[in-house]
Write a protein that holds these residues in place. Sequence first.
Motif, PDB file in Angstrom:
ATOM      1  N   VAL A 144      38.009  35.658  41.177  1.00 31.11           N
ATOM      2  CA  VAL A 144      37.283  34.570  41.826  1.00 31.11           C
ATOM      3  C   VAL A 144      37.880  34.312  43.207  1.00 31.11           C
ATOM      4  N   ASP A 145      37.034  33.854  44.116  1.00 34.39           N
ATOM      5  CA  ASP A 145      37.445  33.544  45.483  1.00 34.39           C
ATOM      6  C   ASP A 145      37.540  32.023  45.617  1.00 34.39           C
ATOM      7  N   LEU A 146      38.746  31.516  45.691  1.00 32.68           N
ATOM      8  CA  LEU A 146      38.940  30.068  45.797  1.00 32.68           C
ATOM      9  C   LEU A 146      38.345  29.499  47.080  1.00 32.68           C
ATOM     10  N   GLU A 147      38.341  30.302  48.122  1.00 34.82           N
ATOM     11  CA  GLU A 147      37.767  29.838  49.380  1.00 34.82           C
ATOM     12  C   GLU A 147      36.257  29.632  49.256  1.00 34.82           C
ATOM     13  N   GLU A 148      35.643  30.372  48.360  1.00 32.23           N
ATOM     14  CA  GLU A 148      34.206  30.219  48.145  1.00 32.23           C
ATOM     15  C   GLU A 148      33.898  28.828  47.584  1.00 32.23           C
ATOM     16  N   GLY A 179      43.933  36.541  50.433  1.00 26.60           N
ATOM     17  CA  GLY A 179      44.920  35.763  49.719  1.00 26.60           C
ATOM     18  C   GLY A 179      44.327  34.704  48.815  1.00 26.60           C
ATOM     19  N   ASN A 180      43.005  34.473  48.895  1.00 25.52           N
ATOM     20  CA  ASN A 180      42.357  33.457  48.071  1.00 25.52           C
ATOM     21  C   ASN A 180      41.725  34.035  46.815  1.00 25.52           C
ATOM     22  N   TYR A 181      41.862  35.329  46.587  1.00 29.51           N
ATOM     23  CA  TYR A 181      41.315  35.949  45.383  1.00 29.51           C
ATOM     24  C   TYR A 181      42.294  35.754  44.230  1.00 29.51           C
ATOM     25  N   ALA A 182      41.778  35.259  43.113  1.00 30.28           N
ATOM     26  CA  ALA A 182      42.614  35.005  41.941  1.00 30.28           C
ATOM     27  C   ALA A 182      41.976  35.639  40.710  1.00 30.28           C
ATOM     28  N   VAL A 183      42.810  36.201  39.848  1.00 33.41           N
ATOM     29  CA  VAL A 183      42.349  36.729  38.571  1.00 33.41           C
ATOM     30  C   VAL A 183      42.591  35.657  37.508  1.00 33.41           C
ATOM     31  N   VAL A 184      41.546  35.280  36.823  1.00 35.27           N
ATOM     32  CA  VAL A 184      41.656  34.257  35.769  1.00 35.27           C
ATOM     33  C   VAL A 184      41.177  34.859  34.459  1.00 35.27           C
ATOM     34  N   ALA A 185      41.664  34.320  33.346  1.00 40.39           N
ATOM     35  CA  ALA A 185      41.328  34.865  32.026  1.00 40.39           C
ATOM     36  C   ALA A 185      41.021  33.751  31.045  1.00 40.39           C
TER      37      ALA A 185
END
Length: 727
Positions: free
Chosen positions: A273-277, A2-8
Amino acid sequence: MGNYAVVATCALNQWALDFEGNYARIVKSCELAKAAGAKLRVGPELEITGYGCQDHFLEGDTLLHAWESLAKLLQEEACQGLLVDVGMPVAHRNVRYNCRVLILNGKILLIRPKLHLADDGNYREPRWFSAWQHKRQVEDYILPRMLQKITGQMSVPFGDGVISTRDTCVGVEMCEEMFTPDCPHIDMSLNGVEVFTNSSGSHHELRKLQTRVRLITEATLKCGGVYLYANQQGCDGDRLYYDGCAMVVVNGRVVGQGTQFSLNDVEIVTAVVDLEEVRSFRGANRSRSEQAARAPSYPRVHADISLSADHGEFNLSLRPSPTLEAHFDLPEKEISMGPALWLWDYLRRCGMRGFFLPLSGGLDSGSVACIVYSMCRELVCTARTGNEQVILDIRRVTGEPLDGDYVPTDARELCGTATLACSRILHTCYMGTKYSSDATRGRAKRLAEAIGCYHIDINIDSVVTSVHTLFETVTGRRPVFASQGGTSAENLALQNVQARLRMVLAYVFAQLLPWCRNRTGSLLVLGSANVDESLRGYLTKYDCSSADINPIGSISKVDLRRFLGYAEESFGLGILQEFVEATPSAELIPLASGVREQSDEEEMGMTYEELSIFGRLRKLERCGPFSMFSKLTHLWPDRAPEQVAEKVKRFFFYYAVNRHKLTTLTPAYHAEAYSPDDNRFDLRPFLYPTTWSRQFARIDQALRTLLGEKNGTEEEQETIKDCDASH
């Protein structure tokens, strides 16, 4: 998961005051971002208006049309369900600011003004904007009435705030702010901002990308976080070329990098990107945690959106983007790409039919011809991918029917063909006199054949003679060259006549060659004076170095030699080795007995390598005559101090004598930080005391000390004492 986000993030080829075109490219970037699954889209600095509007930023019309574009964006389908970070000028309390406007689902969340303005080199932002002075503070901004009707908002937050989404925190850092010691990302990171957006208008210079990438990676390596860098791309109205290279960096690792040079008007870079990272990276640093615990807070604006998938929504295909090795082109390739794409942007937007180049057979004009050929190579490669905009622009420039089927398949064919009736983009001309050599004439012809351009070879002796005859008729005197017994004034005037007539003839051919093949429009005349000759003033004012635009005007002879070596191998142009090995020569005088050729370096009294060093010390190190002498005595330990002193004095004398020439330099592609481009990049007077009496006296005193001689005259000592007192 759930912490994976796609950014552009993106690189856009925006054009100053092209509001419709800029709007279309912004929308296209949002469409591509959404198609990639991104929830956050970041664009370049001042993308709605174009970065290079300059004094147009002072006009109310510019602000009005920017608001009109934003009003359309708020209602655009491509912007719904997407946190959009877009740039435009905004006037708050009658003060103009360079701003980012963050919008979501038809609402304005925050207008964030720039905190630190670029005010050096090519940039004059404080002329048009003010920096926001209230750190970590926001105020109410009353929206224009057209925006109130669309958004239902009367006011929105304006100032140094951040955006809190349902799953993370997003903060803005704008271009120059990343280059300053007091970078906003440091304070924001300590206050819990995990995603940084940087919207930039950063121009290309040779070897500059490495600095930019280093700053981005070091920022997140120290502070942790996701950093989205967006940049302008292309020529948006003047001498600068913005080289794109949008990036995504996580905790110091590059996970997404766009192209540095591209013919695509819209380029999107996405990453998972992994926000938890980010949280794990920061939590492992105890000293960072202690600083964060006492950090002051930022005003937060809440946004009803999650950048990452909701907890419980699993998608096995969504994986964090791997670490990439940042890519940097060699300077030789940068020369083959940056000036080439700058030329294309200029050509396709100015409505002209191609280029006209006086091709002398020397290294400089040969380099310009190769840059145009490189442009044609890139156009053909991009056209093969089916890029509709590039194909349409090619048809428009070459005069082909816009609804036809012409698509270039070969760079030589696009550059030009053997017949005037079918010649396309590049037209070259060798303008010889009785002092021209067969070697330069042959090199020019063979290079033109190798790249396929239409080439003509003419002799201008009759035109030169007519000017001499006119002068003799009026004055009763006929000047002769120094080798024939003439004075230095005669010698210089006779050379300048030839050079200036070439400029006149270049414009005649440029304006009439399209007419000769029954086509409308005319050609852009290309200049070919390099940065070192301009700095030294080793050119004739209004000669064939005077043109419409110049792709090598801030590139050194040293780098041009390397570029031709690269082009010889990469483009398969064996003829270029002859250009590299040839002695640079103006070929404007009859030679004395025993002299084989006129040499530029012998006439200047310095080599091109030395000129590059002088240029860097003068501009980048901000050296006057004495400090330059002091530095060079250490840089050139194998040279006698008196030789160094003579070189420095000679450089500054001719720099002063010829400084006025720089006020008329052809607008040139900016590629070097020591460019002498007058009143744009290099703000210095053009009337100098050519004796440099105080400066040269200090050099002489230091020289006597180095040589172990006695002190100078009492008058010289008084001069030195006065100078010391001024410090």
